[in-house]
Design an enzyme around this catalytic site. Structure first.
Site, PDB file in Angstrom:
ATOM      1  N   HIS A 121      15.885-102.520  22.070  1.00 46.27           N
ATOM      2  CA  HIS A 121      15.596-103.521  21.043  1.00 46.27           C
ATOM      3  C   HIS A 121      15.998-104.887  21.620  1.00 46.27           C
ATOM      4  O   HIS A 121      16.899-104.960  22.454  1.00 46.27           O
ATOM      5  CB  HIS A 121      16.468-103.168  19.828  1.00 46.27           C
ATOM      6  CG  HIS A 121      16.196-103.948  18.584  1.00 46.27           C
ATOM      7  ND1 HIS A 121      16.689-105.222  18.389  1.00 46.27           N
ATOM      8  CD2 HIS A 121      15.530-103.625  17.450  1.00 46.27           C
ATOM      9  CE1 HIS A 121      16.316-105.645  17.186  1.00 46.27           C
ATOM     10  NE2 HIS A 121      15.611-104.706  16.598  1.00 46.27           N
ATOM     11  N   ASP A 198      24.144 -98.747  21.822  1.00 47.43           N
ATOM     12  CA  ASP A 198      23.521 -99.300  20.622  1.00 47.43           C
ATOM     13  C   ASP A 198      23.202 -98.109  19.717  1.00 47.43           C
ATOM     14  O   ASP A 198      22.242 -97.379  19.947  1.00 47.43           O
ATOM     15  CB  ASP A 198      22.250-100.071  21.006  1.00 47.43           C
ATOM     16  CG  ASP A 198      21.448-100.508  19.786  1.00 47.43           C
ATOM     17  OD1 ASP A 198      21.844-100.167  18.650  1.00 47.43           O
ATOM     18  OD2 ASP A 198      20.424-101.188  19.970  1.00 47.43           O
ATOM     19  N   GLN A 201      20.414 -96.761  15.412  1.00 49.45           N
ATOM     20  CA  GLN A 201      19.503 -95.727  14.898  1.00 49.45           C
ATOM     21  C   GLN A 201      20.077 -94.317  15.036  1.00 49.45           C
ATOM     22  O   GLN A 201      19.363 -93.344  14.780  1.00 49.45           O
ATOM     23  CB  GLN A 201      18.153 -95.796  15.626  1.00 49.45           C
ATOM     24  CG  GLN A 201      17.430 -97.132  15.527  1.00 49.45           C
ATOM     25  CD  GLN A 201      16.947 -97.456  14.118  1.00 49.45           C
ATOM     26  OE1 GLN A 201      16.952 -96.600  13.231  1.00 49.45           O
ATOM     27  NE2 GLN A 201      16.564 -98.697  13.889  1.00 49.45           N
ATOM     28  N   CYS A 363      10.631-105.591  17.343  1.00 50.27           N
ATOM     29  CA  CYS A 363      11.653-106.240  18.191  1.00 50.27           C
ATOM     30  C   CYS A 363      11.813-105.533  19.530  1.00 50.27           C
ATOM     31  O   CYS A 363      12.912-105.452  20.080  1.00 50.27           O
ATOM     32  CB  CYS A 363      13.001-106.323  17.482  1.00 50.27           C
ATOM     33  SG  CYS A 363      12.975-107.351  16.030  1.00 50.27           S
TER      34      CYS A 363
END
Lengths: 418, 149
Positions: A121, A198, A201, A363
């Site tokens: 992203h 990250d 999600q 994104c």
């Protein structure tokens, strides 16, 4: 197994209609809806004990401080961190990564390397681009294959002696791919690079343990896991958070200030300058409670069932292309294109059926460019979605092909593309 | 199967005229010797258009476009090329969002208004650039600001 019908009762917004049709909310990778329990917890905060934390000795401030600190404890236990000293609250995943990139860039030297993946992203690319520019460091990207999975055979070619930081998404917000985090982290550890996950999600959708993963840092957002907007989490191993410098300065993050200099507060407050989002933290704590009650393994299994069904039905639709790996290797989302029909037109036709999906590049412009498409339409699921809603999605998509994909249009597109 | 309201939502946005312009775009193609050539792109959704104009005595003598993107952006471009034909530079550069909405006769909402306006903005930016170049050419050499480069 979870009972989605019963869970839906907790979500006031799921009762609303869109153009006279029941709302089918399939944009959960963007943000999730909030249960009454979360909304109520935030209302209670404002109605009964709103006050600033960590400062006054009055009763309200004590209660607010207790609730605020407890929110950190809850999040720490949710991801199996050692304790609240390893969990700082930020604004969102993006801010957490920015704090890390800003702070870690001070340790980078010329020609050091930062390894990312091709499926990141923007929030896990742009901060590192800037960090690399400041330090004269280089970015390298782990490549993806035709199935939207990382080419693991290249892992040890990409992560090398010069690598200082490896930052990657746990679950892709477009391809849905669940990345082999432990393997990547192991490869990074071999050469002593720091790892940043990250988890925007992943943490909302499956059991995630930082202890098991062994990552150095992790970032995720409250609003993607039933919580409010405006609260993000920055996890870091205690010894590392002790070592690295904060990048946002001011009140509450200091222990002692003179006219000339300041000493930093203890963890995690060193990374929380200024009055924080207290109501948001209380909401996040309620969201964690809610998810733990349902059980993260149950959430994950439920999404797997929905995803498998969605992929089976969507594969039947002529001219529809699905991106990313097979159902068993992905999180609860499916991104696709109806060939020849722009993603905004697909989204608009679904919208008219009350179905909320996201169209666009999500994104991830570099990834879209790599795939050679302007964007995709994405349906993303959560614990309150049902099999029936997947059918509605598939039925509506069949209508899209009928409505938009006429022979005449194909000619136009052909000419336009020329 | 559909209630009136839902049918309205799709039918309104993709009404017959829009679909007709999308599937059979008018003035679609390239032009040799264009006075104005402008490519514009909407990074959010990937819509793109290239507009080309032939100018004569301060009016648009011919307008063509190519592009790819959503039905709304491409239909809007097609309808615009018809509408500006024969119009003066001034009339075209002063066209507003509302003028475009009156032409296309849909309510696109705050997100897709950008699709509606893509071609108009391209035409306007192209004409402004063209006029600026002409003004520059008409100026005496000393005022052209070439020394800056």
């Amino acid at each position: 197994m979870l009972n989605a019908e019963r869970i839906r009762e907790d979500f006031p917004i799921l009762k609303r209609k869109v153009y006279g049709k029941p709302l089918v909310y399939l944009d959960n990778a963007a943000t999730t809806q909030k249960p009454r329990q979360v909304i109520q917890a935030m209302n209670d905060y404002y109605e009964t004990y709103n006050s600033n934390v960590h400062r006054a000795v009055h009763r309200l401030s004590q209660e607010a401080t207790e609730a605020y600190d407890e929110a950190h404890e809850k999040v720490a236990s949710f991801i199996a961190a050692k304790g609240m000293e390893e969990v700082a609250f930020t604004k969102n995943t993006t801010e957490s990564i920015n704090v890390l990139a800003g702070s870690l860039s001070r340790q980078l030297q010329k020609n050091d390397e930062i390894v990312l993946t091709q499926m990141e992203h923007h929030s896990n690319i742009v901060p590192w681009q800037q960090a690399a520019k400041r330090a004269g460091a280089k970015l390298r990207f782990l490549e993806i294959d035709g199935n939207g999975e990382l080419k693991l055979q290249q892992l040890r070619e990409t992560i090398g002696k010069k690598t200082k930081i490896v930052a990657f998404t746990h679950v892709s917000n477009v391809l849905g791919t669940i990345n082999p985090a432990r393997e990547i982290i192991a490869a990074a550890k071999e050469i002593g690079a720091l790892t940043v996950v990250d988890a925007a999600q992943s943490v909302p959708h499956m059991p995630v343990s930082v202890k098991e993963l062994g990552c150095d840092f992790m970032a995720f957002s409250a609003h993607k896991m039933l919580g409010p907007t405006g609260v993000g989490v920055l996890y870091g191993k205690e010894e590392l958070l002790e070592k690295i410098e904060p990048v946002i300065y001011g009140g509450d993050m200091i222990s002692e200030v003179s006219f000339e200099d300041a000493k930093w507060n203890e963890l995690p407050w060193k990374f929380e300058a200024g009055t924080p989002n207290m109501a948001g933290a209380v909401g996040l704590a309620a969201a964690v409670d809610y998810l733990q009650k349902v059980g993260m393994e149950n959430v994950h299994q439920h999404e797997k069932i929905l995803t498998r069904k969605a992929m089976e039905r969507l594969k039947q639709i002529e001219d529809l292309t699905i991106y990313g790996p097979e159902a068993g290797k992905r999180g609860g989302l499916v991104a696709f294109n109806v060939n020849g029909v722009h993603t905004h037109d697909v989204s608009a036709i679904l919208d008219a059926e009350g179905i909320a999906v996201r169209g666009g590049h999500h994104c991830t412009m570099p990834l879209a460019r790599l795939l050679g498409i302007p964007g995709t339409t994405r349906a993303s699921f959560y614990l309150y979605n049902t099999n029936e809603e997947i059918d509605k999605l598939a039925d509506a998509l069949e209508m899209v092909t009928a409505k938009m994909n006429k022979p005449a249009m194909t000619t136009t597109q052909g000419k336009a593309a020329k | 199967m559909k209630t009136t309201k839902q049918a309205d939502a799709v039918e309104e946005l993709y009404r017959e005229e829009i679909m007709d312009h999308y599937q059979n775009p008018r003035n679609f193609g390239h032009m040799d010797g264009a006075d104005v050539s402008y490519h514009d792109y909407n990074p959010v959704c990937g819509d793109e258009v290239t507009v080309q104009l032939k100018m004569e005595n301060g009016t648009v003598k011919e307008a063509v476009f190519t592009g790819k993107g959503c039905a709304i952006s491409q239909a809007a471009a097609s309808m615009l090329t018809e509408q500006i034909h024969g119009k003066s530079v001034k009339a075209v550069v002063t066209m507003t969002q509302n003028d475009m909405l009156e032409t296309i006769k849909i309510n696109p909402g705050p997100v897709r208004i950008k699709c509606v306006l893509l071609a108009l903005r391209a035409v306007q930016k192209g004409i402004v650039q063209y006029e600026a170049n002409r003004a520059n050419l008409a100026k005496p050499f000393s005022e052209k600001g070439l020394s800056k480069n």
